[in-house]
Scaffold this active site. Structure first.
Site, PDB file in Angstrom:
ATOM      1  N   GLU A 270       4.277  14.908 -21.189  1.00  0.00           N
ATOM      2  CA  GLU A 270       3.833  15.685 -20.040  1.00  0.00           C
ATOM      3  C   GLU A 270       4.970  15.855 -19.042  1.00  0.00           C
ATOM      4  OE1 GLU A 270       0.852  14.483 -16.654  1.00  0.00           O
ATOM      5  OE2 GLU A 270      -0.124  14.257 -18.589  1.00  0.00           O
TER       6      GLU A 270
ATOM      7  N   HIS B 184      -2.916  18.002 -15.364  1.00  0.00           N
ATOM      8  CA  HIS B 184      -2.969  16.798 -14.526  1.00  0.00           C
ATOM      9  C   HIS B 184      -3.486  17.129 -13.108  1.00  0.00           C
ATOM     10  CE1 HIS B 184      -1.276  12.513 -14.718  1.00  0.00           C
ATOM     11  NE2 HIS B 184      -2.156  12.561 -13.742  1.00  0.00           N
TER      12      HIS B 184
ATOM     13  N   ARG C 215      -4.590   8.824 -18.904  1.00  0.00           N
ATOM     14  CA  ARG C 215      -3.180   9.112 -19.171  1.00  0.00           C
ATOM     15  C   ARG C 215      -3.062   9.596 -20.610  1.00  0.00           C
ATOM     16  NH1 ARG C 215      -2.547   9.240 -14.559  1.00  0.00           N
ATOM     17  NH2 ARG C 215      -1.152   8.039 -13.215  1.00  0.00           N
TER      18      ARG C 215
HETATM   19  P1  NAD Z   1      -8.957   0.986 -11.920  1.00  0.00           P
HETATM   20  O1  NAD Z   1      -7.837  -0.005 -12.019  1.00  0.00           O
HETATM   21  O2  NAD Z   1      -9.894   0.894 -10.782  1.00  0.00           O
HETATM   22  O3  NAD Z   1      -9.806   0.926 -13.272  1.00  0.00           O
HETATM   23  C1  NAD Z   1      -9.255   0.803 -14.548  1.00  0.00           C
HETATM   24  C2  NAD Z   1     -10.252   0.055 -15.411  1.00  0.00           C
HETATM   25  O4  NAD Z   1      -9.752   0.033 -16.745  1.00  0.00           O
HETATM   26  C3  NAD Z   1     -10.425  -1.416 -14.970  1.00  0.00           C
HETATM   27  O5  NAD Z   1     -11.801  -1.719 -14.792  1.00  0.00           O
HETATM   28  C4  NAD Z   1      -9.826  -2.207 -16.122  1.00  0.00           C
HETATM   29  O6  NAD Z   1     -10.487  -3.438 -16.345  1.00  0.00           O
HETATM   30  C5  NAD Z   1     -10.062  -1.245 -17.281  1.00  0.00           C
HETATM   31  N1  NAD Z   1      -9.220  -1.522 -18.441  1.00  0.00           N
HETATM   32  C6  NAD Z   1      -7.946  -1.969 -18.470  1.00  0.00           C
HETATM   33  N2  NAD Z   1      -7.550  -2.121 -19.760  1.00  0.00           N
HETATM   34  C7  NAD Z   1      -8.597  -1.755 -20.527  1.00  0.00           C
HETATM   35  C8  NAD Z   1      -8.806  -1.700 -21.936  1.00  0.00           C
HETATM   36  N3  NAD Z   1      -7.871  -2.071 -22.792  1.00  0.00           N
HETATM   37  N4  NAD Z   1     -10.001  -1.257 -22.381  1.00  0.00           N
HETATM   38  C9  NAD Z   1     -10.983  -0.894 -21.524  1.00  0.00           C
HETATM   39  N5  NAD Z   1     -10.855  -0.962 -20.184  1.00  0.00           N
HETATM   40  C10 NAD Z   1      -9.668  -1.379 -19.695  1.00  0.00           C
HETATM   41  O7  NAD Z   1      -8.265   2.406 -11.988  1.00  0.00           O
HETATM   42  P2  NAD Z   1      -8.908   3.821 -11.618  1.00  0.00           P
HETATM   43  O8  NAD Z   1      -8.571   4.163 -10.214  1.00  0.00           O
HETATM   44  O9  NAD Z   1     -10.317   3.862 -12.067  1.00  0.00           O
HETATM   45  O10 NAD Z   1      -7.997   4.774 -12.517  1.00  0.00           O
HETATM   46  C11 NAD Z   1      -8.012   4.661 -13.930  1.00  0.00           C
HETATM   47  C12 NAD Z   1      -6.845   5.425 -14.510  1.00  0.00           C
HETATM   48  O11 NAD Z   1      -7.048   6.809 -14.308  1.00  0.00           O
HETATM   49  C13 NAD Z   1      -5.503   5.149 -13.794  1.00  0.00           C
HETATM   50  O12 NAD Z   1      -4.857   4.012 -14.333  1.00  0.00           O
HETATM   51  C14 NAD Z   1      -4.730   6.398 -14.060  1.00  0.00           C
HETATM   52  O13 NAD Z   1      -3.984   6.257 -15.242  1.00  0.00           O
HETATM   53  C15 NAD Z   1      -5.795   7.456 -14.277  1.00  0.00           C
HETATM   54  N6  NAD Z   1      -5.807   8.450 -13.202  1.00  0.00           N
HETATM   55  C16 NAD Z   1      -5.648   9.748 -13.530  1.00  0.00           C
HETATM   56  C17 NAD Z   1      -5.646  10.708 -12.549  1.00  0.00           C
HETATM   57  C18 NAD Z   1      -5.485  12.162 -12.889  1.00  0.00           C
HETATM   58  O14 NAD Z   1      -5.008  12.921 -12.052  1.00  0.00           O
HETATM   59  N7  NAD Z   1      -5.881  12.613 -14.050  1.00  0.00           N
HETATM   60  C19 NAD Z   1      -5.783  10.346 -11.205  1.00  0.00           C
HETATM   61  C20 NAD Z   1      -5.983   9.014 -10.889  1.00  0.00           C
HETATM   62  C21 NAD Z   1      -5.993   8.066 -11.906  1.00  0.00           C
END
Ligand code: NAD
Length: 308
Positions: free
Chosen positions: A259, A282, A230
């Protein structure tokens, strides 16, 4: 019949599932003022990342039982407040992890092989000069994954195929829970170790500007950063400074703090002037496969939520 508002587009497969049991209204251009006007009529609303659902909207939503997000991140929805009001919030964790992980490598490869700048030079100037565009191999390099959840772990799998070393920072997972070849470390250790840093955390108070200039200073000279998570997790001003002064060799982002960018043409985002800054609008989850998958799953979840 339940009334469902699609405040953002959904693939046809999801719409068909909802239409079997609901009256579906498509209002893809609706803004906050529009939502405030109509939300009280609906039992369910579907929103994507650029349509926030805040307290004000929730307070107006007298009938609302379900909020659906056909993706992973829920930072644009006040989930806690919705829950207090007995509104169920659904997303599709992992539904687009392959697509996002693949785009992560599209950025990493484009940066390390300077594809954007080289292509632009050929197309705009007819300049066919490889000496301008020496690249780097991924093989043997260390990738530092910040956030080893669903997407982060998939990135690690792909990195393995590129013969990269994988290190990770995630305060919420333990070494035991990770594949043996992912080395968990502190953030400072990761900054000092990684050649390429890729960010896969949710946007929270804790992760806002997690990557600041002070942190970038700890990285190897000539490192790359990729942010598919994000906007707001990476401080864009810091990224600009680090690209300008050569500390970083490249930055790739699929997301921005603001965004979509508010003005057209976009002049105020200095990063856009740099050829070693890559931006996609995105697109992480934007593949036919991921969109069909998440549309089907979110529609089914929303229906279940309405009925229970
Ligand atoms: P997920 O919940 O499976 O994984 C997120 C990970 O981040 C978890 O393991 C969590 O422990 C870790 N985390 C939380 N806070 C943290 C911190 N302060 N420091 C380090 N690690 C931390 O989620 P995911 O499916 O892997 O997605 C991750 C992120 O990617 C989503 O939250 C979303 O914002 C983003 N995303 C972006 C797109 C895109 O189109 N660009 C699409 C899907 C997801």
């Amino acid at each position: 019949m339940y009334k469902v508002l699609l405040a953002d587009p959904l693939e046809e497969v999801g719409i068909k599932i909802l239409e079997k049991e609901c009256e579906v209204t498509k209002a893809f251009d609706i803004d906050k003022a529009g939502l405030l006007k109509v939300i009280e009529d609906y039992d369910a609303v579907l929103v994507r990342v650029n349509t926030p659902i805040d307290k004000e909207i929730i307070d107006k939503a007298k009938k609302l039982k379900v909020i659906g997000m056909p993706g992973a991140g829920l930072n644009h929805i006040d989930v806690e407040y919705a829950k207090k009001k007995n509104i169920k919030v659904y997303n599709v964790p992992g539904g687009n992890m392959d697509s996002v992980a693949e785009l992560t490598f599209a950025h990493i490869l484009a940066l390390s092989r300077r594809i954007y700048a080289a292509s632009k030079k050929v197309k705009e100037e007819g300049c066919w000069n490889k000496y301008l565009f020496m690249g780097n191999e991924l093989s043997g390099k260390t990738i530092g994954i910040i956030g080893v959840g669903k997407i982060g772990l998939r990135v690690a799998e792909i990195a393995r195929a590129f013969k990269m070393q994988v290190v990770a920072y995630d305060p919420y997972v333990t070494q035991d829970a990770l594949p043996a070849d992912i080395r968990l470390m502190t953030l400072d250790e990761l900054f000092a170790t990684a050649d390429i840093i890729t960010i896969h955390v949710p946007l929270t108070k804790e992760t806002y500007h997690l990557i600041s200039y002070d942190q970038i200073k700890k990285m190897k000279d000539g490192a790359y950063i990729v942010n598919m998570s994000r906007g707001g997790v990476l401080d864009e001003e810091a990224a600009y400074e680090a690209l300008k002064n050569g500390k970083l060799a490249g930055v790739g982002c699929d997301v921005l703090e603001d965004e979509p960018p508010p003005e057209k043409p976009v002049k105020h985002i200095k990063l856009f002037d740099l050829d070693n800054f890559l931006i996609t609008p995105h697109l992480g989850a934007w593949t036919v496969e991921a969109q069909n998958r998440v549309a089907e799953i979110i529609a089914q979840k929303m229906l279940e939520g309405l009925k229970n």
